[in-house]
Write a protein that holds these residues in place. Structure first.
Motif, PDB file in Angstrom:
ATOM      1  N   GLY A 175     -45.382  -2.685  20.886  1.00 49.12           N
ATOM      2  CA  GLY A 175     -45.708  -2.322  19.514  1.00 49.12           C
ATOM      3  C   GLY A 175     -46.478  -1.018  19.555  1.00 49.12           C
ATOM      4  N   ILE A 176     -46.060  -0.032  18.765  1.00 44.24           N
ATOM      5  CA  ILE A 176     -46.673   1.286  18.864  1.00 44.24           C
ATOM      6  C   ILE A 176     -46.720   1.965  17.497  1.00 44.24           C
ATOM      7  N   ILE A 177     -47.849   2.574  17.212  1.00 45.93           N
ATOM      8  CA  ILE A 177     -48.041   3.376  16.009  1.00 45.93           C
ATOM      9  C   ILE A 177     -48.863   4.591  16.407  1.00 45.93           C
ATOM     10  N   CYS A 178     -48.402   5.774  16.011  1.00 45.27           N
ATOM     11  CA  CYS A 178     -49.064   7.020  16.421  1.00 45.27           C
ATOM     12  C   CYS A 178     -48.640   8.129  15.470  1.00 45.27           C
ATOM     13  N   PRO A 179     -49.131   9.343  15.644  1.00 44.29           N
ATOM     14  CA  PRO A 179     -48.758  10.419  14.729  1.00 44.29           C
ATOM     15  C   PRO A 179     -47.264  10.738  14.672  1.00 44.29           C
ATOM     16  N   LEU A 180     -46.497  10.297  15.670  1.00 34.83           N
ATOM     17  CA  LEU A 180     -45.051  10.513  15.639  1.00 34.83           C
ATOM     18  C   LEU A 180     -44.335   9.537  14.715  1.00 34.83           C
ATOM     19  N   GLY A 181     -44.967   8.424  14.370  1.00 30.48           N
ATOM     20  CA  GLY A 181     -44.302   7.474  13.501  1.00 30.48           C
ATOM     21  C   GLY A 181     -44.926   6.100  13.558  1.00 30.48           C
ATOM     22  N   ASN A 182     -44.401   5.221  12.721  1.00 24.79           N
ATOM     23  CA  ASN A 182     -44.966   3.893  12.546  1.00 24.79           C
ATOM     24  C   ASN A 182     -44.077   2.789  13.097  1.00 24.79           C
ATOM     25  N   SER A 183     -43.034   3.172  13.844  1.00 23.31           N
ATOM     26  CA  SER A 183     -42.132   2.195  14.438  1.00 23.31           C
ATOM     27  C   SER A 183     -41.529   2.791  15.698  1.00 23.31           C
ATOM     28  N   ARG A 184     -40.990   1.940  16.548  1.00 24.51           N
ATOM     29  CA  ARG A 184     -40.354   2.416  17.773  1.00 24.51           C
ATOM     30  C   ARG A 184     -39.192   3.349  17.467  1.00 24.51           C
ATOM     31  N   GLY A 185     -38.376   2.987  16.484  1.00 25.55           N
ATOM     32  CA  GLY A 185     -37.219   3.811  16.154  1.00 25.55           C
ATOM     33  C   GLY A 185     -37.599   5.191  15.667  1.00 25.55           C
ATOM     34  N   GLU A 186     -38.571   5.253  14.770  1.00 23.06           N
ATOM     35  CA  GLU A 186     -39.005   6.546  14.233  1.00 23.06           C
ATOM     36  C   GLU A 186     -39.607   7.420  15.323  1.00 23.06           C
ATOM     37  N   ILE A 187     -40.420   6.825  16.172  1.00 19.43           N
ATOM     38  CA  ILE A 187     -41.064   7.585  17.241  1.00 19.43           C
ATOM     39  C   ILE A 187     -40.029   8.096  18.235  1.00 19.43           C
ATOM     40  N   THR A 188     -39.073   7.254  18.621  1.00 21.22           N
ATOM     41  CA  THR A 188     -38.031   7.666  19.560  1.00 21.22           C
ATOM     42  C   THR A 188     -37.222   8.819  19.002  1.00 21.22           C
ATOM     43  N   SER A 189     -36.847   8.727  17.742  1.00 25.28           N
ATOM     44  CA  SER A 189     -36.039   9.775  17.120  1.00 25.28           C
ATOM     45  C   SER A 189     -36.777  11.100  17.063  1.00 25.28           C
ATOM     46  N   ARG A 190     -38.035  11.075  16.644  1.00 25.58           N
ATOM     47  CA  ARG A 190     -38.785  12.331  16.530  1.00 25.58           C
ATOM     48  C   ARG A 190     -39.060  12.951  17.892  1.00 25.58           C
ATOM     49  N   GLY A 238     -65.561  21.676   6.415  1.00 24.94           N
ATOM     50  CA  GLY A 238     -65.620  23.126   6.343  1.00 24.94           C
ATOM     51  C   GLY A 238     -64.753  23.837   7.365  1.00 24.94           C
ATOM     52  N   ARG A 239     -64.087  23.092   8.234  1.00 21.73           N
ATOM     53  CA  ARG A 239     -63.216  23.717   9.225  1.00 21.73           C
ATOM     54  C   ARG A 239     -61.957  22.877   9.407  1.00 21.73           C
ATOM     55  N   SER A 240     -60.822  23.457   9.081  1.00 26.29           N
ATOM     56  CA  SER A 240     -59.565  22.748   9.227  1.00 26.29           C
ATOM     57  C   SER A 240     -59.095  22.827  10.679  1.00 26.29           C
ATOM     58  N   LEU A 241     -58.690  21.671  11.222  1.00 26.86           N
ATOM     59  CA  LEU A 241     -58.256  21.585  12.612  1.00 26.86           C
ATOM     60  C   LEU A 241     -56.930  20.841  12.710  1.00 26.86           C
ATOM     61  N   PRO A 242     -56.135  21.133  13.724  1.00 27.29           N
ATOM     62  CA  PRO A 242     -54.921  20.359  13.947  1.00 27.29           C
ATOM     63  C   PRO A 242     -55.267  19.023  14.620  1.00 27.29           C
ATOM     64  N   LEU A 243     -54.934  17.933  13.964  1.00 30.49           N
ATOM     65  CA  LEU A 243     -55.221  16.598  14.475  1.00 30.49           C
ATOM     66  C   LEU A 243     -53.977  15.730  14.358  1.00 30.49           C
ATOM     67  N   GLY A 244     -53.900  14.728  15.202  1.00 33.09           N
ATOM     68  CA  GLY A 244     -52.803  13.773  15.139  1.00 33.09           C
ATOM     69  C   GLY A 244     -53.232  12.542  14.369  1.00 33.09           C
ATOM     70  N   ARG A 245     -52.890  12.473  13.085  1.00 37.46           N
ATOM     71  CA  ARG A 245     -53.301  11.361  12.228  1.00 37.46           C
ATOM     72  C   ARG A 245     -52.139  10.404  12.006  1.00 37.46           C
ATOM     73  N   VAL A 246     -52.461   9.130  11.928  1.00 35.40           N
ATOM     74  CA  VAL A 246     -51.475   8.114  11.572  1.00 35.40           C
ATOM     75  C   VAL A 246     -51.394   8.029  10.060  1.00 35.40           C
ATOM     76  N   ASP A 247     -50.196   8.176   9.522  1.00 41.36           N
ATOM     77  CA  ASP A 247     -49.967   8.098   8.080  1.00 41.36           C
ATOM     78  C   ASP A 247     -49.190   6.821   7.803  1.00 41.36           C
ATOM     79  N   ALA A 248     -49.894   5.748   7.476  1.00 40.93           N
ATOM     80  CA  ALA A 248     -49.244   4.459   7.274  1.00 40.93           C
ATOM     81  C   ALA A 248     -50.139   3.548   6.456  1.00 40.93           C
ATOM     82  N   ASP A 249     -49.518   2.608   5.755  1.00 43.58           N
ATOM     83  CA  ASP A 249     -50.268   1.538   5.108  1.00 43.58           C
ATOM     84  C   ASP A 249     -50.583   0.505   6.177  1.00 43.58           C
ATOM     85  N   LEU A 250     -51.844   0.405   6.548  1.00 47.88           N
ATOM     86  CA  LEU A 250     -52.236  -0.456   7.658  1.00 47.88           C
ATOM     87  C   LEU A 250     -52.534  -1.873   7.166  1.00 47.88           C
ATOM     88  N   PRO A 251     -52.359  -2.868   8.035  1.00 47.99           N
ATOM     89  CA  PRO A 251     -52.569  -4.266   7.632  1.00 47.99           C
ATOM     90  C   PRO A 251     -54.016  -4.537   7.230  1.00 47.99           C
TER      91      PRO A 251
END
Length: 394
Positions: free
Chosen positions: A10-25, A43-56
């Motif tokens: 089971g995996i969730i990360c900035p690449l996606g919220n499912s195995r299929g989505e992450i594999t494809s990207r 005050g300072r914008s930075l590049p970050l890897g955020r998870v974008d998902a409705d979490l349980p």
């Protein structure tokens, strides 16, 4: 002795919220999950890897176990919950262990509580000090699943969840457990962003591993949970190696002696030579010193034969979760759905550092032309904590 298999992921990360989505990207689109935000660095914008998902929701749990970090872990669990429940039914609640790696746990909840206290002279009603306890992810999973086997957390910076997988393997080999839910979780918070900024290790642009222009990491978040057992599956954890440099609090030993020991121990436990490794998932932080040490060590052990890449430009550096997430990316590339052996590409600007040896960096779209059989995944952490995993496909 029978092998230890990674039955489910089971995996969730900035690449996606499912195995299929992450594999494809990762394998098809070669598209990063890193974006710009000032949410954790006012005050300072930075590049970050955020998870974008409705979490349980965690409403079924005591207040002390409610944190965003634990919600990420629960999101990963939900993807494999039927298989985990089946293992508990098969082996018994006391024969299923939980071993997790984290470095943040619920620090973000404490940050919010302290801000509230500074304005109101009291802590918010939904804050509990236990939310930031490092053991919380394992406690939450045990409460959710009703397991009574060994349950604990590793926290050794960026090697945390790779070490968790090694510990899970030992529990099964010792006969303490028949199955273990293992992996890692970390969540973004201002504390870690400020800490790495103080070390001048944060890049203002997408991280650029092995480039002559590399100048630091992008911090990320996510969770990856494996169900490990002796039940046969496509991918097995064939080897692991751990070592400690004892060289410096944050800088790697430039000779790579400790990292080399971890890699050689992992290969030795797997019973294979360096020449048999198809793909190396580099620790690849895009910091000057880490990349220099790791690239020289990788060339010394593998030459230009093994394909290599850093997947941190896809996810950011997920710190305590990195070892499990990156092992998860290898696991995804080793499944039957990838018969051509497409490999995780190395995203960078292509400007090679003339001071580093030439490696066989994976270009987008590259493949082995056959299933990926042997992977090595490296995790080299602050404090000289090294952990390397060898995954093998049956």
């Amino acid at each position: 002795m029978s092998m230890l298999y990674l039955n489910q992921l089971g995996i969730i990360c900035p690449l996606g919220n499912s195995r299929g989505e992450i594999t494809s990207r990762m394998l098809e689109d070669a598209r990063s999950g890193i974006g710009m935000t000032d949410a954790y660095s006012a005050g300072r914008s930075l590049p970050l890897g955020r998870v974008d998902a409705d979490l349980p929701s965690l409403d079924h749990l005591p207040l002390r176990e409610r944190s965003r970090n634990n919600r990420l872990a629960l999101a990963a669990l939900e993807q494999i919950r039927p298989a985990v429940d089946a293992a508990i039914e098969q082996f018994g609640h006391n024969r299923v262990g939980i071993v997790i790696g984290t470095s943040t746990s619920g620090i973000a909840e404490s940050e919010a509580a302290l801000r509230h206290h500074s304005l109101n002279a009291s802590f918010p009603e939904l804050f509990h000090y236990g939310q930031q306890e490092l053991g919380s992810p394992a406690a939450m999973l045990a409460l959710t699943l009703g397991t009574t086997g060994p349950s604990y957390v590793h926290s050794s910076a960026c090697a945390s969840s790779a070490k968790a997988l090694a510990s899970a393997a030992r529990l099964i080999k010792m006969g303490v457990c028949d199955a273990v839910l293992t992996g890692g979780v970390d969540s973004l918070c201002a504390f870690t962003v400020a800490g790495f900024m103080a070390l001048e290790s944060v890049s203002a642009t997408q991280c650029n591993p092995l480039s002559m222009h590399r100048n630091g990491i992008n911090i990320g978040e996510g969770a990856a949970l494996f169900l490990m057992s002796r039940e046969p599956a496509t991918v097995a954890l064939r080897g692991w190696g751990e070592s400690s440099d004892g060289y410096h609090m944050s800088a790697p030993d430039p000779t790579g002696s400790g990292a080399r020991l971890a890699i050689e121990n992992a290969l030795g436990r797997a019973g294979i030579s360096a020449a048999q490794i198809d793909y190396v998932n580099l620790h690849g932080t895009a910091t000057v010193q880490n990349d220099a040490m790791e690239s020289r060590l990788t060339h010394a052990l593998f030459g230009e034969a093994a394909a290599v890449s850093s997947t941190k430009p896809f996810t950011g550096h997920t710190l305590g979760a990195a070892g499990a997430i990156e092992a998860g990316l290898c696991w995804l590339a080793m499944q039957d759905g990838n018969p051509a052996g497409k490999l995780p590409p190395h995203l960078w600007d292509g400007a090679a550092d003339p001071g580093l040896p030439v490696l066989n960096l994976v270009e987008p779209g590259s493949s082995l032309g056959r299933p990926l059989r042997w992977c090595l995944s490296n995790s080299f952490a602050f404090g000289g904590a090294n952990a390397c995993l060898v995954l093998g496909r049956e």
